[in-house]
Write an enzyme that holds these catalytic residues in place. Sequence first.
Site, short mmCIF file in Angstrom:
data_model
loop_
_atom_site.label_atom_id
_atom_site.label_comp_id
_atom_site.label_asym_id
_atom_site.label_seq_id
_atom_site.Cartn_x
_atom_site.Cartn_y
_atom_site.Cartn_z
N LYS A 1 -22.42 -33.03 17.57
CA LYS A 1 -21.22 -33.47 16.86
C LYS A 1 -21.59 -33.56 15.39
CE LYS A 1 -17.01 -35.07 17.96
NZ LYS A 1 -16.14 -34.79 19.10
N GLY B 1 1.51 -42.93 26.75
CA GLY B 1 1.33 -41.95 25.68
C GLY B 1 1.96 -40.62 26.05
N GLY C 1 2.19 -37.86 24.16
CA GLY C 1 1.81 -36.87 23.16
C GLY C 1 1.61 -35.52 23.82
N VAL D 1 -0.87 -34.20 25.48
CA VAL D 1 -1.41 -34.18 26.85
C VAL D 1 -0.53 -34.99 27.80
CG1 VAL D 1 -3.42 -34.69 28.29
CG2 VAL D 1 -3.76 -33.92 25.95
P1 NAD Z 1 -1.34 -37.13 20.69
O1 NAD Z 1 -1.64 -37.70 19.37
O2 NAD Z 1 -0.54 -35.87 20.79
O3 NAD Z 1 -0.56 -38.21 21.59
C1 NAD Z 1 -0.87 -39.56 21.63
C2 NAD Z 1 0.44 -40.27 22.01
O4 NAD Z 1 0.14 -41.64 22.29
C3 NAD Z 1 1.46 -40.28 20.87
O5 NAD Z 1 2.72 -39.89 21.40
C4 NAD Z 1 1.46 -41.72 20.37
O6 NAD Z 1 2.72 -42.12 19.87
C5 NAD Z 1 1.12 -42.45 21.66
N1 NAD Z 1 0.54 -43.78 21.49
C6 NAD Z 1 -0.33 -44.21 20.55
N2 NAD Z 1 -0.65 -45.49 20.77
C7 NAD Z 1 0.04 -45.89 21.88
C8 NAD Z 1 0.12 -47.08 22.61
N3 NAD Z 1 -0.56 -48.16 22.26
N4 NAD Z 1 0.94 -47.12 23.71
C9 NAD Z 1 1.65 -46.03 24.08
N5 NAD Z 1 1.58 -44.86 23.42
C10 NAD Z 1 0.81 -44.79 22.33
O7 NAD Z 1 -2.74 -36.97 21.43
P2 NAD Z 1 -3.11 -36.02 22.66
O8 NAD Z 1 -3.67 -34.76 22.14
O9 NAD Z 1 -1.99 -36.00 23.64
O10 NAD Z 1 -4.34 -36.83 23.27
C11 NAD Z 1 -4.15 -38.02 23.99
C12 NAD Z 1 -5.49 -38.65 24.29
O11 NAD Z 1 -6.28 -37.73 25.04
C13 NAD Z 1 -6.33 -39.02 23.07
O12 NAD Z 1 -7.07 -40.16 23.37
C14 NAD Z 1 -7.25 -37.83 22.91
O13 NAD Z 1 -8.46 -38.18 22.24
C15 NAD Z 1 -7.51 -37.47 24.35
N6 NAD Z 1 -7.91 -36.08 24.56
C16 NAD Z 1 -7.08 -35.08 24.16
C17 NAD Z 1 -7.47 -33.75 24.36
C18 NAD Z 1 -6.58 -32.60 23.95
O14 NAD Z 1 -6.84 -31.47 24.34
N7 NAD Z 1 -5.52 -32.84 23.20
C19 NAD Z 1 -8.69 -33.47 24.98
C20 NAD Z 1 -9.50 -34.52 25.41
C21 NAD Z 1 -9.10 -35.83 25.19
#
Ligand code: NAD
Length: 352
Positions: free
Chosen positions: A79, A176, A178, A180
């Site tokens: 990293k 959440g 988002g 994923v």
């Molecule tokens: P994202 O930023 O698209 O979505 C996160 C969502 O969570 C947003 O809609 C936000 O409004 C919501 N949120 C934030 N705080 C909150 C809370 N307290 N209660 C409810 N909702 C809340 O992120 P993502 O890409 O969907 O990733 C989600 C998680 O998965 C993160 O922790 C990320 O590190 C992890 N992750 C993502 C990937 C990937 O490929 N995108 C891979 C591995 C891990």
Amino acid sequence: MVFDALSDGGHEQVSHFSDPETGLQAIIAIHDTSLGPGLGGTRILDYDTDADALEDALRLSGAMTMKAAAADLDLGGAKAVILGDHAEIKTDELLRAYGRAVDCLGGRYITSVDVNTGVPDMEIIAEETEYVVGREDGLGDPSPITATGVLYGLLAAVEFQYGTDDVGDVRVVVQGLGKVGSALASDLIDRGASVTVSDVNQENIDRFLADHDAAVVEPEAVYDEPCDVFAPCAIGGVINDETIPRLECDIVAGAANNILAERRHAEALADRDILYAPDYVINAGGLITVAEEYVGGDRESAFEKATAIGDRLTRMMERAEETDSTVLAAADEYARERIEASDRTTPATFDN
Ligand code: NAD
């Protein structure tokens, strides 16, 4: 003392790069290349102290080793952190200087996107080095592939707990919506599950409800919501001393990184007979995607590899049952065994 901090965590190589002309200050931490070159993103953050930056790089690179090993990838863990406020320091010149830093490691480190770095940044870095993934002509947004891996992990956990992977009678709370979480919730609804969603951003909820039939729970009430599976897909640290006694579920399985506030919370969940599917095992779809990009694979092969997360988790859950340990401990053991079984005697680059 500084060197103790580096070797205590088992790091192979920790390099500091500076480029006075562009102001670049970066740390690239290569934790372990027993299984292959270290792959891990580059984040740009304005750390309070240099020691915080080093600690972050050491911790995150170690986690990447475990994630790659537990995903059956022939990759090691690494990293990088660039120190500073991204809005102020991120210039094309700085990214190019950083690209040269990555390049001089000769393929022992492959970089990608992370906090405050994106695909356009990777394109600039790629002007100076071939050891970069997450590119414009790469495999694209890994989120749907991550969601697929989480889905298959969740289904495996359901089958382990209830003896069937039919989610028709299963209630899932997705925290959440988002990239994923919304894909996961959508897949679960398609499979007949009852899904309750929660997000701090009302727009994300409205967008989801426009196309899907789901119940909604307020963000602060999410831990009290009775369900079979709680799927944290928002932020880390949500499973902690305060939330564990409130949980009304049998399974915790989600995409968020560092779901547990502390490692000991895996035992605290087990004490409450709640099955925890380790985050780093089931959210590996993103890493699988960039690894696949590096070896010239396509999205289809990445999706296929993400579905294998289910069977892998099943083996870990069986092992945990046999050894009377948590699934987290079984996953760690699985990863460590792969690393120890490697017969690599010289540090890896991608070609050796
Ligand atoms: P994202 O930023 O698209 O979505 C996160 C969502 O969570 C947003 O809609 C936000 O409004 C919501 N949120 C934030 N705080 C909150 C809370 N307290 N209660 C409810 N909702 C809340 O992120 P993502 O890409 O969907 O990733 C989600 C998680 O998965 C993160 O922790 C990320 O590190 C992890 N992750 C993502 C990937 C990937 O490929 N995108 C891979 C591995 C891990």
